[in-house]
Design a protein around this motif. Structure first.
Motif, PDB file in Angstrom:
ATOM      1  N   GLU A  72       1.085 -14.178   6.713  1.00 44.35           N
ATOM      2  CA  GLU A  72       0.778 -12.811   7.100  1.00 44.35           C
ATOM      3  C   GLU A  72       0.751 -11.921   5.858  1.00 44.35           C
ATOM      4  OE1 GLU A  72       2.432  -9.463  10.303  1.00 44.35           O
ATOM      5  OE2 GLU A  72       3.300 -11.477  10.196  1.00 44.35           O
ATOM      6  N   ARG A  73      -0.159 -11.003   5.841  1.00 51.67           N
ATOM      7  CA  ARG A  73      -0.341 -10.190   4.645  1.00 51.67           C
ATOM      8  C   ARG A  73       0.771  -9.152   4.526  1.00 51.67           C
ATOM      9  NH1 ARG A  73      -2.239  -5.073   4.660  1.00 51.67           N
ATOM     10  NH2 ARG A  73      -2.829  -4.113   6.651  1.00 51.67           N
ATOM     11  N   LYS A  74       0.984  -8.657   3.315  1.00 47.18           N
ATOM     12  CA  LYS A  74       1.956  -7.607   3.044  1.00 47.18           C
ATOM     13  C   LYS A  74       1.418  -6.265   3.537  1.00 47.18           C
ATOM     14  CE  LYS A  74       4.339  -5.247  -0.736  1.00 47.18           C
ATOM     15  NZ  LYS A  74       3.933  -3.931  -0.206  1.00 47.18           N
ATOM     16  N   LYS A  75       2.322  -5.457   4.085  1.00 45.81           N
ATOM     17  CA  LYS A  75       1.955  -4.134   4.565  1.00 45.81           C
ATOM     18  C   LYS A  75       2.414  -3.064   3.587  1.00 45.81           C
ATOM     19  CE  LYS A  75       1.403  -6.463   8.503  1.00 45.81           C
ATOM     20  NZ  LYS A  75       1.701  -7.906   8.633  1.00 45.81           N
ATOM     21  N   PRO A  76       1.680  -1.971   3.510  1.00 41.90           N
ATOM     22  CA  PRO A  76       2.119  -0.875   2.626  1.00 41.90           C
ATOM     23  C   PRO A  76       3.409  -0.237   3.150  1.00 41.90           C
ATOM     24  CG  PRO A  76       0.222  -0.207   3.939  1.00 41.90           C
ATOM     25  CD  PRO A  76       0.393  -1.679   4.148  1.00 41.90           C
ATOM     26  N   GLY A  77       4.319   0.056   2.211  1.00 39.03           N
ATOM     27  CA  GLY A  77       5.615   0.628   2.577  1.00 39.03           C
ATOM     28  C   GLY A  77       6.670  -0.398   2.876  1.00 39.03           C
ATOM     29  N   LEU A  78       6.302  -1.716   2.916  1.00 37.04           N
ATOM     30  CA  LEU A  78       7.266  -2.785   3.172  1.00 37.04           C
ATOM     31  C   LEU A  78       7.351  -3.689   1.945  1.00 37.04           C
ATOM     32  CD1 LEU A  78       6.293  -3.818   6.808  1.00 37.04           C
ATOM     33  CD2 LEU A  78       7.935  -2.075   6.075  1.00 37.04           C
ATOM     34  N   HIS A  79       8.475  -4.387   1.841  1.00 31.78           N
ATOM     35  CA  HIS A  79       8.640  -5.306   0.720  1.00 31.78           C
ATOM     36  C   HIS A  79       7.702  -6.507   0.852  1.00 31.78           C
ATOM     37  CE1 HIS A  79      11.914  -3.138  -1.102  1.00 31.78           C
ATOM     38  NE2 HIS A  79      12.619  -3.155   0.035  1.00 31.78           N
ATOM     39  N   LYS A  80       7.595  -7.018   2.076  1.00 35.86           N
ATOM     40  CA  LYS A  80       6.702  -8.159   2.337  1.00 35.86           C
ATOM     41  C   LYS A  80       5.965  -7.884   3.641  1.00 35.86           C
ATOM     42  CE  LYS A  80       9.602 -11.597   2.110  1.00 35.86           C
ATOM     43  NZ  LYS A  80      10.080 -13.002   1.997  1.00 35.86           N
ATOM     44  N   ALA A  81       5.602  -8.934   4.353  1.00 36.77           N
ATOM     45  CA  ALA A  81       4.850  -8.741   5.591  1.00 36.77           C
ATOM     46  C   ALA A  81       5.684  -8.035   6.653  1.00 36.77           C
ATOM     47  CB  ALA A  81       4.361 -10.088   6.121  1.00 36.77           C
ATOM     48  N   ARG A  82       6.981  -8.400   6.739  1.00 37.26           N
ATOM     49  CA  ARG A  82       7.854  -7.810   7.756  1.00 37.26           C
ATOM     50  C   ARG A  82       9.113  -7.161   7.156  1.00 37.26           C
ATOM     51  NH1 ARG A  82       6.976 -10.313  12.924  1.00 37.26           N
ATOM     52  NH2 ARG A  82       4.725 -10.664  13.089  1.00 37.26           N
ATOM     53  N   LYS A  83       9.491  -7.539   5.974  1.00 36.75           N
ATOM     54  CA  LYS A  83      10.750  -7.056   5.406  1.00 36.75           C
ATOM     55  C   LYS A  83      10.643  -5.574   5.046  1.00 36.75           C
ATOM     56  CE  LYS A  83      14.160  -8.088   1.844  1.00 36.75           C
ATOM     57  NZ  LYS A  83      14.535  -8.938   0.692  1.00 36.75           N
ATOM     58  N   GLU A  84      11.641  -4.815   5.518  1.00 39.02           N
ATOM     59  CA  GLU A  84      11.654  -3.381   5.261  1.00 39.02           C
ATOM     60  C   GLU A  84      12.773  -3.026   4.279  1.00 39.02           C
ATOM     61  OE1 GLU A  84      12.093  -1.361   8.917  1.00 39.02           O
ATOM     62  OE2 GLU A  84      10.253  -2.174   9.820  1.00 39.02           O
ATOM     63  N   LYS A  85      12.697  -1.802   3.816  1.00 34.73           N
ATOM     64  CA  LYS A  85      13.760  -1.295   2.958  1.00 34.73           C
ATOM     65  C   LYS A  85      15.018  -1.050   3.799  1.00 34.73           C
ATOM     66  CE  LYS A  85      14.794   2.523  -0.203  1.00 34.73           C
ATOM     67  NZ  LYS A  85      14.296   3.769  -0.836  1.00 34.73           N
ATOM     68  N   PRO A  86      16.186  -1.443   3.324  1.00 40.51           N
ATOM     69  CA  PRO A  86      17.412  -1.255   4.123  1.00 40.51           C
ATOM     70  C   PRO A  86      17.636   0.218   4.458  1.00 40.51           C
ATOM     71  CG  PRO A  86      17.840  -2.707   2.282  1.00 40.51           C
ATOM     72  CD  PRO A  86      16.476  -2.146   2.068  1.00 40.51           C
ATOM     73  N   TYR A  87      18.066   0.436   5.667  1.00 39.64           N
ATOM     74  CA  TYR A  87      18.319   1.817   6.136  1.00 39.64           C
ATOM     75  C   TYR A  87      19.740   2.216   5.802  1.00 39.64           C
ATOM     76  CZ  TYR A  87      19.345   5.633   9.310  1.00 39.64           C
ATOM     77  OH  TYR A  87      19.769   6.842   9.847  1.00 39.64           O
ATOM     78  N   HIS A  88      19.906   3.388   5.210  1.00 42.23           N
ATOM     79  CA  HIS A  88      21.232   3.942   4.899  1.00 42.23           C
ATOM     80  C   HIS A  88      21.281   5.354   5.495  1.00 42.23           C
ATOM     81  CE1 HIS A  88      22.182   0.631   2.201  1.00 42.23           C
ATOM     82  NE2 HIS A  88      20.986   0.774   1.661  1.00 42.23           N
ATOM     83  N   LYS A  89      22.285   5.541   6.336  1.00 41.13           N
ATOM     84  CA  LYS A  89      22.411   6.866   6.941  1.00 41.13           C
ATOM     85  C   LYS A  89      22.826   7.914   5.916  1.00 41.13           C
ATOM     86  CE  LYS A  89      24.402   9.181  10.955  1.00 41.13           C
ATOM     87  NZ  LYS A  89      25.240   9.047  12.140  1.00 41.13           N
ATOM     88  N   ARG A  90      23.694   7.550   4.987  1.00 40.09           N
ATOM     89  CA  ARG A  90      24.116   8.485   3.944  1.00 40.09           C
ATOM     90  C   ARG A  90      24.075   7.807   2.591  1.00 40.09           C
ATOM     91  NH1 ARG A  90      27.249   9.550   8.336  1.00 40.09           N
ATOM     92  NH2 ARG A  90      27.301  11.720   9.058  1.00 40.09           N
TER      93      ARG A  90
END
Length: 347
Positions: free
Chosen positions: A329-347
């Protein structure tokens, strides 16, 4: 005079009916008749009433002048004609000779075209007996035996080859518009199609098989092409002792000691217990080692089927002949890879 049957019988062969362009026929006929009339000692007065409606308007004036010149020939004491009549006769013979030489060439060209067209047939099939006037080399069937397990016997899918209605040359279906033998100035290689029942293409010999030279000997091999992800592999199997070469290296060395890739690549031969009876020669490119291993597996299965079509039920049952359609699967803009996202931090 276009349909006149006047002809001359010479010392070698007769000259046929008057032929030529519409501008040459009236001129040649008038000159010929004038020469014969003058040679026989007669006057050419009857030619004055000759109809020249078939000649072009631009030539009627010149033809009329020639007729007028012939009407009053100069006769010598011996009764022979003058030089003008002889010249007219020679000119008529030359015109007739030119017209005669032009016709056989065009007739021969038409004859050759007719012969080439007659050699072609149209593919037909008898609805009652099923007999065909052509042979489909890819219409292969599995030999069913009593020893074959029930789950490995071929299943009837209801699909049958569509009836072929295109051109057929010597029981071989060919592309429409071709004429055999092919023109060597336009095509290279064989100028005739392969014999009926033999496969062609993919670098095969005229007999439908693959051959390569090994140590000066002509050796037969079987070939298959496999793909996986973006990788591609061209596989050749030769009768041997079980060597496995990929891009000039031993397979285990090429896969960097990854046993899983090596086993995956030779899995179809291991399922048939023929791994040590054949040598495998592979050219792989594109993708990574995992994709190339999957491509080699599909290529090996297709080469085994090409070698022995009775192995197809087992290879098909194990899905070795199925092309794995899964792709990365191709990489998406704004993501590290096809599905991997940047970790969410509340603070």
């Amino acid at each position: 005079f276009g349909s006149s049957s006047i002809g001359l019988i010479g010392p070698r062969r007769p000259i046929g009916p008057l032929k030529g362009s519409s501008a040459m026929r009236p001129m040649a006929a008038v000159s010929f008749v004038a020469a014969v009339t003058a040679a026989d000692g007669f006057r050419a007065a009857p030619l004055a009433g000759l109809q020249l409606s078939s000649a072009p308007e631009t030539l009627q004036g010149s033809v009329t002048r020639d007729v007028a010149a012939v009407e009053s020939p100069t006769v010598t004491a011996g009764g022979t004609t003058a030089i003008g009549a002889s010249a007219a006769g020679i000119a008529a013979l030359l015109v007739l000779g030119v017209a005669r030489r032009r016709t056989p060439r065009s007739n021969n060209r038409r004859t050759r075209g007719a012969v080439a067209r007659c050699a072609m047939e149209v593919g037909t099939e008898d609805p009652e007996t099923g007999e065909k006037n052509y042979v489909n080399p890819w219409d292969e069937k599995v030999t069913v035996t009593e020893e074959m397990a029930d789950d490995l016997q071929p299943e009837m899918t209801g699909y049958r080859y569509q009836s072929y209605g295109g051109p057929v040359y010597k029981q071989v279906p060919v592309v429409e518009g071709l004429k055999f033998p092919l023109d060597p100035k336009l095509y290279r290689g064989a100028l005739e199609p392969p014999p009926a029942g033999a496969k062609w293409g993919d670098g095969r010999s005229p007999d439908g098989n693959w051959y390569m030279e090994v140590d000066g000997n002509k050796v037969q091999y079987w070939q298959g092409v496999g793909r996986r992800k973006v990788a591609c592999a061209i596989v050749r199997i030769v009768k041997g002792q079980g060597q496995f070469i990929v891009n000039g290296k031993d397979a285990m060395e090429y896969f960097n000691g990854e046993t899983l890739h090596w086993v995956k690549a030779v899995e179809p031969m291991a399922a048939l217990s023929v791994k040590n009876d054949y040598d495998i020669l592979v050219k792989a490119f594109g993708g990574g080692l995992s994709g190339q291993a999957g491509a080699i597996r599909l290529g090996v299965a297709r080469a085994l089927q090409e070698h022995n079509y009775d192995w197809r039920p087992l290879l098909k049952k194990a899905k070795y002949l199925t092309r794995d359609w899964r792709m990365s699967e191709r990489k998406k803009p704004g993501l590290h890879k096809a599905r991997k996202e940047k970790p969410y931090h509340k603070r």
